[in-house]
Enzyme design. Structure first.
Site, mmCIF file in Angstrom:
data_model
loop_
_atom_site.group_PDB
_atom_site.id
_atom_site.type_symbol
_atom_site.label_atom_id
_atom_site.label_comp_id
_atom_site.label_asym_id
_atom_site.label_seq_id
_atom_site.Cartn_x
_atom_site.Cartn_y
_atom_site.Cartn_z
ATOM 1 C CG PHE A 231 -28.261 -23.638 116.300
ATOM 2 C CD1 PHE A 231 -29.121 -22.572 116.092
ATOM 3 C CD2 PHE A 231 -28.797 -24.916 116.404
ATOM 4 C CE1 PHE A 231 -30.503 -22.779 115.985
ATOM 5 C CE2 PHE A 231 -30.173 -25.131 116.298
ATOM 6 C CZ PHE A 231 -31.018 -24.051 116.088
ATOM 7 C CE LYS A 232 -32.772 -22.362 111.990
ATOM 8 N NZ LYS A 232 -32.599 -21.236 112.939
ATOM 9 C CG ASP A 233 -23.883 -23.062 109.456
ATOM 10 O OD1 ASP A 233 -24.737 -23.013 108.555
ATOM 11 O OD2 ASP A 233 -23.150 -22.097 109.761
ATOM 12 C CG MET B 45 -28.506 -26.925 106.284
ATOM 13 S SD MET B 45 -30.248 -27.380 106.366
ATOM 14 C CE MET B 45 -31.013 -25.855 106.888
#
Ligand SMILES: *Cc1c(COP(=O)(O)O)cnc(C)c1O
Length: 468
Positions: free
Chosen positions: A112-114, A117
């Site tokens: 999920f960090k994408d 980011m």
């Protein structure tokens, strides 16, 4: 919108200033001066917007020093089918009526960090171009954050990434994901040491203010406000998908580590999204669960961290937690400064029995914890019952979420990674390997580009100086 510090001692700043900074100058975290309040009419108008349009409505409140047309362009260029490999950005998958999984892990690094980011990379590019400056990102990673940052910054003008990782300590998949990048602005540095050695080097270099200034050193860690802001969007998006009208409430379950993801949910709540509960799930590293049960916040030392099968939640000191406490004190920076003086000195604080604790205990956050056995059981059960395979982190969230699920309140469980990233645990849970998404089948066989160095801050400084 201006930004202030949780410790009260930073002159107010604009969005693009806090975008490029890590900690505030007083050691606190940047917070918007106030939260935009979404009126019922606005909320009604937002229902039915696509992801990009919704993201623009939300983010234009926070990033108001970026010209609207630029911001819209950046958002549209970020949240595409090409980058997120799904028809919809953040699709909601319904397991049974009232129980959903929010698909947040379709970006390039399958976590999920994408979502945040990728936006950050494009925002950086825009602001750096406008100011005519460069940014050299120095980071330490044990896996997820580093790859997410590299995929967001690859090929960007005016940005280089120097990412330190402990040699031989990441999974083959994680290593291959990072080291196979051939972009000339990405520098993978495998350190002869452990993750803490990498982190210590980053701290040492960042504390050399002369070097930091001369070489425009920056970070992309999860205290970055823009990352939180980007994550607010999917709370709204999934609320609309899981309900028929804005009179309904939903609850979210959030696998938590650094408190970044759930902090975005807290901000959505403060903006007026009808959230009943934010259910915080920890793994065996249960600093946060312990706090929400007892009122005592005791960050762990690096040596106390347990290495678990949901490794991205193996966090000793959840930094974004300070933002939540700041709000719950009624934004009393003096109080936060006092509490975090203890934390910064390696001590605990105990607020049980105080009015602040009563307020937090009755707040919208409920917490619970999970462990390896519960993860394995949850992965197996969800697979058998619904034919859906989840990763170990998402399983922690599902386990705790289902424990606190209430009748007639839809529960949305945030998916934070795809099972393909944690193949070994999946084999342990269901006896077979997870499928890999198309394009990732051959990852470990691609040529790799990296250097190996000793855990020596001076050597890293020299390396940076030679490559900018
Ligand atoms: C980073 C991460 C988390 C924890 O999120 P926080 O925002 O740090 O609370 C959970 N699961 C996965 C897979 C992650 O990469």
């Amino acid at each position: 919108m201006r930004y202030i510090s949780t410790r009260g001692d930073m002159p107010p700043k604009a969005f693009s200033e806090v975008l490029l900074n890590g900690l505030a100058s007083d050691g606190g975290l940047a917070m918007p001066e106030m939260y935009p309040k979404i009126s019922p009419a606005e909320l009604e108008a937002w229902r039915g917007l696509n992801y990009s349009d919704l993201a623009f409505e939300i983010l234009s409140n926070f990033a108001d020093d970026i010209p609207a047309a630029d911001l819209r362009g950046i958002i549209e260029h970020t949240y595409t089918h090409e980058v997120f490999r799904s028809e919809e950005i953040a699709p909601l998958k319904t397991l049974e009526p009232g129980l959903h999984i929010l698909g947040l892990s379709n970006g390039p690094t399958l976590a999920f960090k994408d979502i945040a980011m990728q936006l950050l990379g494009n925002l950086f590019e825009c602001v750096l171009e406008k100011n005519g400056v460069e940014l050299n990102i120095l980071g330490a990673t044990s896996g997820d954050t580093g790859s997410s940052a590299e995929y967001a910054m690859r090929g960007k003008r005016r940005i280089r990434v120097f990412m330190l990782s402990p040699q031989g300590k990441m999974t083959d998949f994680q290593t291959a994901q990072m080291f196979s990048l051939q972009d000339l602005n990405i520098f993978n540095i495998a350190i002869r040491g452990v993750f803490d050695d990498c982190q210590d080097i980053v701290k040492t270099v960042s504390n050399d203010s002369q070097f930091k200034q001369k070489y425009h050193i920056g970070t992309v860690n999860s205290i970055n406000w823009a990352r939180i802001a980007a994550q607010i969007v999917y709370y709204f998006k999934s609320y609309f998908d899981a309900t028929h009208s804005n009179n309904e409430q939903v609850s979210f379950s959030v696998p938590s580590g650094n408190f970044g993801n759930i902090c975005a949910g807290h901000v959505a709540f403060m903006m007026g999204l009808p959230i009943r509960r934010l259910i915080l799930a920890t793994n065996e590293n249960d600093v946060l669960n312990e706090f929400f049960l007892t009122g005592c916040y005791r960050p762990r030392t690096a040596a106390e961290i347990l290495h678990t099968s949901s490794p991205s939640m193996d966090i000793s000191k959840p930094s974004n937690f300070e933002r939540f406490v700041f709000d719950l004190t009624g934004r009393d920076a003096a109080k936060v400064r006092k509490l975090w003086q203890e934390v910064d000195n390696g001590r605990a604080f105990d607020i049980s029995g105080t009015p602040l604790w009563e307020k937090i205990r009755r707040s919208h956050i409920t917490s619970g914890t999970s462990n390896h056995e519960a993860r394995m059981t949850t992965i197996r059960k969800i697979y058998e019952k619904y034919g859906v395979l989840v990763d170990t982190h998402t399983a922690d969230g599902l386990k705790v979420g289902i424990e606190y699920r209430e009748k007639d309140i839809p529960l949305i469980c945030l998916e934070t990674a795809l099972p393909a990233k944690f193949s070994e645990s999946i084999v342990e849970a269901i006896g077979s390997k997870p499928d890999r998404p198309t394009g990732y089948e051959n990852l470990e066989n691609l040529p790799q580009r990296y250097v190996v160095m000793n855990a020596d801050a001076d050597a890293i400084k020299t390396f940076i100086a030679e490559h900018v």
